[in-house]
Design a protein around this motif. Sequence first.
Motif, PDB file in Angstrom:
ATOM      1  N   ASP A 110       0.828  -1.208   0.000  1.00 27.42           N
ATOM      2  CA  ASP A 110       0.000   0.000   0.000  1.00 27.42           C
ATOM      3  C   ASP A 110       0.868   1.267   0.000  1.00 27.42           C
ATOM      4  O   ASP A 110       0.693   2.170   0.833  1.00 27.42           O
ATOM      5  CB  ASP A 110      -0.939   0.010   1.206  1.00 27.42           C
ATOM      6  CG  ASP A 110      -2.003   1.104   1.101  1.00 27.42           C
ATOM      7  OD1 ASP A 110      -2.329   1.504  -0.037  1.00 27.42           O
ATOM      8  OD2 ASP A 110      -2.478   1.567   2.158  1.00 27.42           O
ATOM      9  N   VAL A 111       1.812   1.318  -0.923  1.00 25.64           N
ATOM     10  CA  VAL A 111       2.714   2.462  -1.035  1.00 25.64           C
ATOM     11  C   VAL A 111       3.011   2.697  -2.511  1.00 25.64           C
ATOM     12  O   VAL A 111       3.016   1.760  -3.310  1.00 25.64           O
ATOM     13  CB  VAL A 111       4.028   2.201  -0.249  1.00 25.64           C
ATOM     14  CG1 VAL A 111       4.794   1.027  -0.828  1.00 25.64           C
ATOM     15  CG2 VAL A 111       4.892   3.445  -0.195  1.00 25.64           C
ATOM     16  N   ASN A 112       3.235   3.945  -2.882  1.00 22.04           N
ATOM     17  CA  ASN A 112       3.546   4.272  -4.272  1.00 22.04           C
ATOM     18  C   ASN A 112       5.036   4.157  -4.548  1.00 22.04           C
ATOM     19  O   ASN A 112       5.865   4.510  -3.704  1.00 22.04           O
ATOM     20  CB  ASN A 112       3.088   5.698  -4.605  1.00 22.04           C
ATOM     21  CG  ASN A 112       1.584   5.814  -4.693  1.00 22.04           C
ATOM     22  OD1 ASN A 112       0.898   4.859  -5.054  1.00 22.04           O
ATOM     23  ND2 ASN A 112       1.061   6.976  -4.350  1.00 22.04           N
ATOM     24  N   ILE A 113       5.369   3.670  -5.736  1.00 17.88           N
ATOM     25  CA  ILE A 113       6.749   3.628  -6.203  1.00 17.88           C
ATOM     26  C   ILE A 113       6.904   4.659  -7.310  1.00 17.88           C
ATOM     27  O   ILE A 113       6.163   4.633  -8.299  1.00 17.88           O
ATOM     28  CB  ILE A 113       7.144   2.240  -6.749  1.00 17.88           C
ATOM     29  CG1 ILE A 113       7.072   1.185  -5.635  1.00 17.88           C
ATOM     30  CG2 ILE A 113       8.545   2.280  -7.346  1.00 17.88           C
ATOM     31  CD1 ILE A 113       7.377  -0.227  -6.120  1.00 17.88           C
ATOM     32  N   SER A 114       7.844   5.577  -7.134  1.00 15.65           N
ATOM     33  CA  SER A 114       8.147   6.556  -8.175  1.00 15.65           C
ATOM     34  C   SER A 114       9.391   6.080  -8.908  1.00 15.65           C
ATOM     35  O   SER A 114      10.481   6.025  -8.339  1.00 15.65           O
ATOM     36  CB  SER A 114       8.389   7.942  -7.580  1.00 15.65           C
ATOM     37  OG  SER A 114       8.707   8.875  -8.596  1.00 15.65           O
ATOM     38  N   GLU A 115       9.207   5.712 -10.162  1.00 15.21           N
ATOM     39  CA  GLU A 115      10.339   5.242 -10.963  1.00 15.21           C
ATOM     40  C   GLU A 115      10.971   6.418 -11.687  1.00 15.21           C
ATOM     41  O   GLU A 115      10.275   7.313 -12.166  1.00 15.21           O
ATOM     42  CB  GLU A 115       9.874   4.183 -11.964  1.00 15.21           C
ATOM     43  CG  GLU A 115      11.018   3.454 -12.641  1.00 15.21           C
ATOM     44  CD  GLU A 115      10.548   2.238 -13.444  1.00 15.21           C
ATOM     45  OE1 GLU A 115      11.417   1.522 -13.970  1.00 15.21           O
ATOM     46  OE2 GLU A 115       9.329   2.031 -13.554  1.00 15.21           O
ATOM     47  N   GLY A 116      12.291   6.435 -11.749  1.00 19.57           N
ATOM     48  CA  GLY A 116      12.994   7.535 -12.399  1.00 19.57           C
ATOM     49  C   GLY A 116      14.093   7.047 -13.308  1.00 19.57           C
ATOM     50  O   GLY A 116      14.225   5.844 -13.580  1.00 19.57           O
ATOM     51  N   TYR A 117      14.893   8.002 -13.752  1.00 21.72           N
ATOM     52  CA  TYR A 117      15.980   7.686 -14.675  1.00 21.72           C
ATOM     53  C   TYR A 117      17.148   8.617 -14.396  1.00 21.72           C
ATOM     54  O   TYR A 117      16.965   9.789 -14.018  1.00 21.72           O
ATOM     55  CB  TYR A 117      15.518   7.887 -16.122  1.00 21.72           C
ATOM     56  CG  TYR A 117      16.628   7.845 -17.156  1.00 21.72           C
ATOM     57  CD1 TYR A 117      17.054   6.643 -17.707  1.00 21.72           C
ATOM     58  CD2 TYR A 117      17.257   9.016 -17.568  1.00 21.72           C
ATOM     59  CE1 TYR A 117      18.074   6.598 -18.647  1.00 21.72           C
ATOM     60  CE2 TYR A 117      18.277   8.986 -18.514  1.00 21.72           C
ATOM     61  CZ  TYR A 117      18.686   7.775 -19.042  1.00 21.72           C
ATOM     62  OH  TYR A 117      19.697   7.738 -19.975  1.00 21.72           O
ATOM     63  N   GLY A 118      18.322   8.087 -14.555  1.00 19.03           N
ATOM     64  CA  GLY A 118      19.503   8.914 -14.388  1.00 19.03           C
ATOM     65  C   GLY A 118      20.738   8.205 -14.900  1.00 19.03           C
ATOM     66  O   GLY A 118      20.692   7.031 -15.277  1.00 19.03           O
ATOM     67  N   LEU A 119      21.844   8.915 -14.903  1.00 16.38           N
ATOM     68  CA  LEU A 119      23.129   8.351 -15.289  1.00 16.38           C
ATOM     69  C   LEU A 119      24.223   9.158 -14.605  1.00 16.38           C
ATOM     70  O   LEU A 119      24.011  10.321 -14.239  1.00 16.38           O
ATOM     71  CB  LEU A 119      23.313   8.330 -16.803  1.00 16.38           C
ATOM     72  CG  LEU A 119      23.351   9.635 -17.591  1.00 16.38           C
ATOM     73  CD1 LEU A 119      23.884   9.353 -19.004  1.00 16.38           C
ATOM     74  CD2 LEU A 119      21.974  10.273 -17.720  1.00 16.38           C
ATOM     75  N   SER A 120      25.371   8.519 -14.398  1.00 16.38           N
ATOM     76  CA  SER A 120      26.458   9.161 -13.655  1.00 16.38           C
ATOM     77  C   SER A 120      26.783  10.535 -14.213  1.00 16.38           C
ATOM     78  O   SER A 120      27.059  11.482 -13.467  1.00 16.38           O
ATOM     79  CB  SER A 120      27.711   8.280 -13.695  1.00 16.38           C
ATOM     80  OG  SER A 120      27.478   7.049 -13.054  1.00 16.38           O
ATOM     81  N   GLU A 121      26.757  10.663 -15.522  1.00 21.04           N
ATOM     82  CA  GLU A 121      27.122  11.904 -16.178  1.00 21.04           C
ATOM     83  C   GLU A 121      26.140  13.047 -15.897  1.00 21.04           C
ATOM     84  O   GLU A 121      26.410  14.202 -16.245  1.00 21.04           O
ATOM     85  CB  GLU A 121      27.224  11.680 -17.696  1.00 21.04           C
ATOM     86  CG  GLU A 121      28.367  10.792 -18.129  1.00 21.04           C
ATOM     87  CD  GLU A 121      28.052   9.309 -18.145  1.00 21.04           C
ATOM     88  OE1 GLU A 121      28.777   8.541 -18.797  1.00 21.04           O
ATOM     89  OE2 GLU A 121      27.061   8.904 -17.475  1.00 21.04           O
ATOM     90  N   ALA A 122      25.006  12.730 -15.268  1.00 21.97           N
ATOM     91  CA  ALA A 122      24.004  13.763 -14.958  1.00 21.97           C
ATOM     92  C   ALA A 122      23.731  13.852 -13.455  1.00 21.97           C
ATOM     93  O   ALA A 122      22.683  14.334 -13.044  1.00 21.97           O
ATOM     94  CB  ALA A 122      22.706  13.490 -15.715  1.00 21.97           C
ATOM     95  N   SER A 123      24.601  13.362 -12.673  1.00 16.42           N
ATOM     96  CA  SER A 123      24.634  13.546 -11.196  1.00 16.42           C
ATOM     97  C   SER A 123      23.615  12.854 -10.306  1.00 16.42           C
ATOM     98  O   SER A 123      23.582  13.176  -9.124  1.00 16.42           O
ATOM     99  CB  SER A 123      24.603  15.046 -10.874  1.00 16.42           C
ATOM    100  OG  SER A 123      25.634  15.734 -11.492  1.00 16.42           O
ATOM    101  N   PRO A 124      22.736  11.968 -10.599  1.00 21.32           N
ATOM    102  CA  PRO A 124      22.456  11.356 -11.891  1.00 21.32           C
ATOM    103  C   PRO A 124      21.061  11.645 -12.434  1.00 21.32           C
ATOM    104  O   PRO A 124      20.755  11.330 -13.569  1.00 21.32           O
ATOM    105  CB  PRO A 124      22.535   9.869 -11.544  1.00 21.32           C
ATOM    106  CG  PRO A 124      21.874   9.801 -10.200  1.00 21.32           C
ATOM    107  CD  PRO A 124      22.222  11.115  -9.506  1.00 21.32           C
TER     108      PRO A 124
END
Length: 512
Positions: A307-321
Motif C-alpha cells: 500500500d505504497v507508491n513507487i516513483s520510478e525515475g531515470y539517471g546516469l552518472s554523467e548527470a549527477s544522476p
Amino acid sequence: MNLSDQLSITAKNYPSKTAYVFQDEETSYMELESSVKKFASQLEKLGYQKGDHVALIVGNSPYYIAGLYGALRLGLVVIPINPLYTPHEMSYILNNGDVKAVITMDILLDKFVAIDDQLPKVNHYISCESGAEVDLDNHTLSSKMKSFTVMVQGGSVDYVGPNINEDDAAIILYTSGTTGKPKGAILSHHNLYSNARDVADYLTITREDRVVAALPMFHVFCLTVSLNAPLINGGTVLIMPTFSPSEVFRMTKDHHATVFAGVPTMYNYLLQSAKENKDSFSGIRLCISGGASMPVSLLKDFEQAFDVNISEGYGLSEASPVTCFNPLDRPRKPGSIGRSIIHVENKVVDERGDEVEIGEVGELIVQGPNVMQGYYNFPEETSVALRDGWLYTGDMAQMDDEGYFYIVDRKKDLILVGGYNVYPREVEEVLYSHPNVMEVAVVGVPDPELGEAVRSFVVVSDPTITEEILADFCKEQLVKYKIPTQIEFLDELPKNTTGKILRRSLRDKVTN
C-alpha cells in the motif's frame, strides 16, 4: 552554495537534529559537522590542497559520510570506488584518476599491497576501523598509513576551508565505457548540489523524512537520492551496511523510516516477504526505484502488497544522476521513467540532433545544471557525449503527449546486473588475456532475480579448457557481478562481412 556549506548551515540551525543512524546509534548534525571539520583540517595538515584527488573506498558507514564531506570541505576531488573491486580494477582507476590518498577500510588494505608499487602518486592510505582484528602496526603499508579515527580525534573544530567555487570539480565517478576502460565523469559542486536540491524538491524530501540508505553509497543513485538529498534539507539517513530484506523491515519499523530507495531486484526480494512484514512498511510514504527498468507486474504487485507508491525515475552518472522521475502530484504511469525534474530538460532526437515527433523513438539527450563537465583525461569521449550544451545518453527513448518518457532500449551493449552496469568489452578484455582464448563475445541474458546476467561465448585453442577454468580466471580480475554466469564454447563466432562479431545473433540464440 555547495553540499559542504549546506551541511554547516543545517548544523548551525538544527544542531541536535539526527543526521544519520548507524547500528541503531544516532549522530546529530552538529556531531557530523564537527567530524567533517576535524577530518578536513587533518587532511590539510598532511599536505593535501584544494584540487588534489582522493579515493573513497568505503562501504556504507559514518566513515563514508565524514570522509566525503570532509574531503569536499577542503576542496579535494573525491573518487568513490566499489570496495568489492579487485586490485586490478582499482589500480586502473587510481592511476587514471591521479589519486594521491586512499580512504579505505582496514580489512581492504591487503588489496593494495600487491599494487602499491604501481601507484606512485598515492602518498597515504587512511584506514577506517572495521572492528576486525587487523595488525596495522606490522602491516606492509604501515609507513604510508594513517588512522581515520586518530585523525578526527586530533583535528580542529575551528577549521575553515578554502573558498569553493561552484564550478570546481567535486567528485569523479568512474563509469564503464564502450572501450572497456572506465571513464571518470567530472561532477562539479554545482552539479551535485543542484541535483540533490532538485531531487529533494521534486520528491518533497524534507527535514521530517527518514531515508533508508540500502543502496551502496559509492553508487551515484544512493549518493544523491539517499544521502545528499535528505542531508541538504535536514532529513535523517538510515544507514544500512548491506542490503538485507529482514534488516530493511526491522530498520524501517524501529526507526520510523518514511522513504525507501532501491533497484528492482531489491523490491523483488522485499515482495517475497510481504505477508509477514507488511506492517513494517506502514510508515513509508514513498518508494523510489532506479538503476534499471522495473517490470510493470512487479511494480503493481509491490504497491498492492505494501500500500505504497513507487516513483520510478531515470539517471546516469554523467548527470549527477537524476533527470526524470514520475511526479507525485498526479497518477504515475507504469513503465515510464516519468517527466523531467525541476531545472532539467530532456528531449528525444534523431541522428542529426533534431527533436523527433511525439511517440517516435530516438536518442534521449539531457540539458541542465546537473550535467557533468566532461570525462577526466578522455577529451575525445567528452566531445562525443557533450554536444551543443546537451548530454547524449546513448539510450533510445520516446515521449508521450504529456511529457512522460519511456526507455525503449539501453545503450547498445550495456548489461544491467542488479542495477550495476556491466559493459561486455571490459569482460571480454579479461577473457582475451587468457592464453588459450582466441575469440570471445559477451552479452546480457534475462535473469529472473537480477534483471540480466552476463553470458560469454568463447573460441579456445585448447579443448581441455573448461568453463570452471575461465570463471576462476575472471574472478582474479573482476568483481562478482561482472563474472559470466555461463560460458559457452563455440567453434567460431558469428560475424558480418567485415569480420565484426554479431552480438545480436548470439543474444538471439539465447533468448529465442
